[in-house]
Scaffold this active site. Structure first.
Site, PDB file in Angstrom:
ATOM      1  N   ARG A 102       0.839  -1.212   0.000  1.00 39.73           N
ATOM      2  CA  ARG A 102       0.000   0.000   0.000  1.00 39.73           C
ATOM      3  C   ARG A 102       0.868   1.254   0.000  1.00 39.73           C
ATOM      4  O   ARG A 102       0.546   2.246  -0.633  1.00 39.73           O
ATOM      5  CB  ARG A 102      -0.952  -0.046   1.206  1.00 39.73           C
ATOM      6  CG  ARG A 102      -2.037   0.995   1.139  1.00 39.73           C
ATOM      7  CD  ARG A 102      -3.132   0.752   2.157  1.00 39.73           C
ATOM      8  NE  ARG A 102      -2.650   0.854   3.521  1.00 39.73           N
ATOM      9  CZ  ARG A 102      -3.391   0.592   4.601  1.00 39.73           C
ATOM     10  NH1 ARG A 102      -4.644   0.194   4.455  1.00 39.73           N
ATOM     11  NH2 ARG A 102      -2.898   0.705   5.808  1.00 39.73           N
ATOM     12  N   LYS A 203      -2.818   6.500   1.814  1.00 43.13           N
ATOM     13  CA  LYS A 203      -2.703   7.119   3.136  1.00 43.13           C
ATOM     14  C   LYS A 203      -1.849   8.391   3.054  1.00 43.13           C
ATOM     15  O   LYS A 203      -0.818   8.523   3.718  1.00 43.13           O
ATOM     16  CB  LYS A 203      -2.118   6.117   4.150  1.00 43.13           C
ATOM     17  CG  LYS A 203      -3.206   5.207   4.708  1.00 43.13           C
ATOM     18  CD  LYS A 203      -2.673   4.224   5.704  1.00 43.13           C
ATOM     19  CE  LYS A 203      -2.574   4.775   7.080  1.00 43.13           C
ATOM     20  NZ  LYS A 203      -3.850   4.878   7.792  1.00 43.13           N
TER      21      LYS A 203
HETATM   22  C1  LIG Z   1      -9.067   6.527   6.308  1.00 43.78           C
HETATM   23  C2  LIG Z   1      -8.817   5.142   6.790  1.00 43.78           C
HETATM   24  N1  LIG Z   1      -9.659   4.163   6.427  1.00 43.78           N
HETATM   25  C3  LIG Z   1      -9.474   2.892   6.820  1.00 43.78           C
HETATM   26  C4  LIG Z   1      -8.418   2.541   7.636  1.00 43.78           C
HETATM   27  C5  LIG Z   1      -8.227   1.100   8.031  1.00 43.78           C
HETATM   28  O1  LIG Z   1      -7.136   0.530   7.351  1.00 43.78           O
HETATM   29  P1  LIG Z   1      -6.299  -0.651   7.990  1.00 43.78           P
HETATM   30  O2  LIG Z   1      -7.271  -1.754   8.257  1.00 43.78           O
HETATM   31  O3  LIG Z   1      -5.295  -1.007   6.959  1.00 43.78           O
HETATM   32  O4  LIG Z   1      -5.707  -0.108   9.232  1.00 43.78           O
HETATM   33  C6  LIG Z   1      -7.527   3.542   8.058  1.00 43.78           C
HETATM   34  C7  LIG Z   1      -6.405   3.206   8.931  1.00 43.78           C
HETATM   35  O5  LIG Z   1      -5.355   2.931   8.516  1.00 43.78           O
HETATM   36  C8  LIG Z   1      -7.711   4.871   7.614  1.00 43.78           C
HETATM   37  O6  LIG Z   1      -6.869   5.846   7.974  1.00 43.78           O
END
Ligand SMILES: Cc1ncc(COP(=O)(O)O)c(C=O)c1O
Length: 319
Positions: A102, A203
């Site tokens: 990612r 992110k």
């Molecule tokens: C905007 C957003 N959505 C979803 C997630 C959940 O992603 P993950 O399960 O990879 O932590 C996160 C956290 O990382 C986030 O910042």
């Protein structure tokens, strides 16, 4: 403090479950706050080059030019993952390759070089082993690991920075959520633009502060988080401020498709796989506010949130 030696097999030279010592903090009282640990990982590379060699350094403030790309133009992304200690003394990482992939996608989108998948995963392992005494005892929490990739080179005009830093720090954490999850559907402010033209699906550091006003207002009104809607129509749910969402109706579990606007969560992906294995029908599809309000159940997923059931959702006057 000299950094511990890390052997290629991922074990440090003094490692043995019996010798393990813990940092002197109250492990019963961990929240989701930064607790400084001993070491961080730092690796630099010039624009146009590839990352090659990083090192474990004592955790400290970093020096950065006032004209760094990250500070002026927001050229940066981050990741978040956790390490857990098992009852038999091992330390496990949760799917770090997924975070590496990612980060690479986010780096390409923001015109940055990224560490290779192996470099990322090895750097995470080194950081965790160097900070082993900060991995909470089994059942008391986890070590939250925060990889950052940012343009640290100095420039004045708008454009990709001339130098990049990949840095990992970590902090022992307990639960992110304090009490029940009560979402307010945010119908004025949007997190992402539709489709792959925006940055909702990566992110990027620039995705978070623009929605602080919505989160702050929701919290002031007793909600724990906001649930964002798609910005094209304002009819379909997308995600929370740091979590993905799922709705359950009978044997069907639905979640909004990650079409570029929604972060493809690693917990989300894992839950989809587990749910299918358990015999649920899983659908990745648009979910309107009305459909959500008719669901039997709702839950959210994320590295920080883990998997949390949603107590309530409020859309305008409907709770
Ligand atoms: C905007 C957003 N959505 C979803 C997630 C959940 O992603 P993950 O399960 O990879 O932590 C996160 C956290 O990382 C986030 O910042």
């Amino acid at each position: 403090m000299s950094p511990p030696s890390i052997l290629g097999n991922g074990k440090d030279s003094s490692e043995s479950a019996a010798e393990e010592t813990y940092a002197d903090i109250d492990w019963e009282d961990l929240g989701f706050n930064i607790v400084s640990t001993d070491y961080m990982f730092v690796m630099k590379c010039a624009k146009g080059d590839k990352f090659s060699q990083g090192s474990i350094l004592p955790y400290a403030n970093i020096e950065i030019s006032p004209s760094a790309g990250i500070l002026n133009y927001g050229q940066g992304i981050f990741e978040g993952l956790k390490a857990y200690r098992t009852e038999d003394g091992r330390i496990l990482l949760f799917r770090p390759h997924e975070n590496a992939e990612r980060m690479k996608i986010g780096a390409d989108r923001l015109c940055m070089p990224s560490p290779s998948i192996d470099q990322f995963v090895n750097a995470v392992k080194q950081t965790v082993l160097a900070n082993k005494r900060w991995v909470p005892p089994p059942g008391k929490g986890s070590l939250y690991i925060r990889p950052l990739l940012m343009g640290t080179g100095s420039l004045l005009g708008v454009g990709p920075a001339p130098e990049y830093t990949f840095l990992i720090y970590c902090s022992p954490v307990g639960s992110y959520k304090k009490g029940a999850v009560n979402f307010k559907v945010e119908d004025k402010l949007f997190r992402a633009i539709p489709g792959t033209g925006g940055t909702g699906g990566i992110k990027s550091v620039t995705n978070y502060a623009p929605v602080y006003t919505a989160i702050t207002e929701a919290k002031a009104n007793g909600f724990s988080d906001v649930l964002f809607l798609d910005s094209a129509s304002g009819k379909y749910i997308e995600e929370g401020s740091a979590c993905n969402v799922f709705v359950v109706k009978g044997n069907v579990i639905s979640t909004p498709a990650t079409d570029g606007a929604i972060l493809p969560g690693i917990t989300r992906k894992s839950i989809i796989e587990v749910a299918i294995d358990l015999g649920y029908q899983v659908m990745e599809c648009p979910i309107s506010v009305e459909e959500m309000l008719c669901a039997d159940e709702m839950f959210c997923t994320g590295t920080a949130m883990v998997v949390s059931s949603v107590t309530s959702v409020t859309y305008k006057e409907t709770r």
